[in-house]
Design an enzyme around this catalytic site. Structure first.
Site, PDB file in Angstrom:
ATOM      1  N   CYS A 132       0.912  -1.348   0.051  1.00  0.00           N
ATOM      2  CA  CYS A 132       0.124  -0.065   0.062  1.00  0.00           C
ATOM      3  C   CYS A 132       0.748   1.219  -0.058  1.00  0.00           C
ATOM      4  CB  CYS A 132      -1.009  -0.133   1.293  1.00  0.00           C
ATOM      5  SG  CYS A 132      -1.832   1.616   1.039  1.00  0.00           S
ATOM      6  N   LYS A 167       0.492  -9.653  -1.668  1.00  0.00           N
ATOM      7  CA  LYS A 167       0.214  -8.804  -2.782  1.00  0.00           C
ATOM      8  C   LYS A 167       1.463  -8.065  -2.969  1.00  0.00           C
ATOM      9  CE  LYS A 167      -3.299  -5.561  -4.254  1.00  0.00           C
ATOM     10  NZ  LYS A 167      -4.717  -5.290  -4.122  1.00  0.00           N
ATOM     11  N   THR A 195      -1.588  -0.184  -6.455  1.00  0.00           N
ATOM     12  CA  THR A 195      -1.378   0.895  -7.287  1.00  0.00           C
ATOM     13  C   THR A 195      -0.035   1.467  -7.180  1.00  0.00           C
ATOM     14  OG1 THR A 195      -1.766   2.064  -4.998  1.00  0.00           O
ATOM     15  CG2 THR A 195      -3.719   1.760  -6.375  1.00  0.00           C
ATOM     16  N   GLY A 245      -5.322  -4.795 -12.291  1.00  0.00           N
ATOM     17  CA  GLY A 245      -4.861  -3.437 -12.583  1.00  0.00           C
ATOM     18  C   GLY A 245      -5.515  -3.102 -14.026  1.00  0.00           C
TER      19      GLY A 245
END
Ligand code: FMN
Length: 312
Positions: A132, A167, A195, A245
């Site tokens: 993150c 992840k 992201t 994505g």
């Protein structure tokens, strides 16, 4: 029974189809239940859950960008205890595998959340978020070096026998080496991409559009980067890859699978069309049927050079 076998495997987990929700874009499913029959999904992946409640970042924390969006939510969540009492209790009555996204400020915090979730029968798998970009301590910091990624994976692996997915962050030079590091510590799968770190500035006010300044870019704008990274990772590890994505339709999902993904997740598209996951599932089944593909799993890695080109 459909003509196409849509089942895929992630570790010990068999999914009815390869389409799941991307963490943080679907709540715990409850908010979407009036638009989506959850029992049709491959899995629900919940928002990130930490050991204590996190309040997230200051607003504004969302900005639209060309073909995408920036967010700096900062993993706002009620903490694992409230999550288990409310979200998990509700999910237990739904007929869908539940993958819980786990976050922490420290290795010990990741391990503590994993230990607590290990005793929850409704949890099918954990997705450890070491990627993150929107928190100062923890988050992406654990996903950008092999040593830190390995350390978190080892600590979580020690606390759970459930299927463990890690992840990965795209904000690295070589994502394949991070994938190899977490595979070596016992990850049953990897998911990517989280992201991409980005920024937008308001030319009227001269101020960044997000209160935090920077945020995470998602949506179709990042898809070519994500497909490239799935391709690199899937060729570097033996464990299954969950690709995401910018997936908005069946062709996008197929593209990730052709690059090597065993399954895909739909994120930002849920904000545009709440039932996007269902059209991806139906479209993927049609995509296979029209091409005489009996098992959706046959798409995985089918674009790799050694497989040869398909006759059209
Ligand atoms: C508003 C928002 C919140 C997110 N929250 C999380 C999160 O809690 N945990 C996580 O691992 N990823 C989180 N993500 C990343 C997504 O799960 C996904 O990896 C990324 O958005 C790329 O997929 P997409 O382009 O389909 O959205 C979030 C993304 C968005 C847009």
């Amino acid at each position: 029974m459909s003509a196409v076998d849509m089942r895929v495997r992630i570790g010990d987990l068999e999914l009815r189809n390869p389409v799941m929700t991307a963490s943080g874009t679907f709540g715990s499913g409850r908010e979407y239940a009036e638009f989506v029959d959850l029992s049709r999904l491959g899995a629900v992946v919940t928002k990130g859950v930490s050991i204590e409640p996190w309040s997230g970042n200051e607003s504004p924390r969302i900005a639209e960008t060309p073909c995408g969006m920036l967010n700096s939510i900062g993993l706002q969540n009620p903490g694992v205890e409230a999550f288990c009492a409310n979200d998990l209790a509700w999910l237990a009555a739904q007929d869908v595998p539940v993958i819980v996204n786990v976050v922490g400020h420290s290795v010990d915090e990741y391990a503590a959340v994993a230990a607590q979730l290990d005793s929850e029968p409704v949890v099918s798998a954990l997705e450890v978020n070491i990627s993150c970009p929107n928190v100062d301590a923890g988050g992406m910091a654990f996903g950008t070096t092999c040593a830190a990624a390995a350390e978190v994976t080892r600590a979580v692996r020690a606390e759970t026998r459930k299927t463990l997915v890690v992840k990965l962050s795209p904000n690295v030079t070589d994502i394949a080496e991070i994938a190899r590091a977490v595979e070596a510590e016992g990850a049953d799968g990897v998911s990517l991409i989280n992201t991409l770190l980005g920024m937008a500035i308001d030319t009227r006010t001269f101020a960044p559009k997000l209160a935090r300044g920077v945020g995470g870019l998602s949506g179709p704008a990042i898809r070519p980067v994500a497909v490239r990274m799935v391709w690199e990772v899937a060729r570097a590890v033996a464990v299954p890859v969950i690709g995401m994505g910018g997936v908005t339709c069946a062709e996008d999902a197929a593209e990730f699978m052709l690059a090597g993904a065993a399954a895909v997740a739909v994120g930002t598209a849920n904000f545009v069309e709440p039932s996007a996951t269902l059209s991806v599932i139906d479209g993927l089944e049609r995509f296979c049927a029209e091409r005489g593909i009996a098992r959706v799993a046959e798409l995985t890695g089918a674009a790799w050079p050694e497989r040869g080109k398909r006759e059209t």
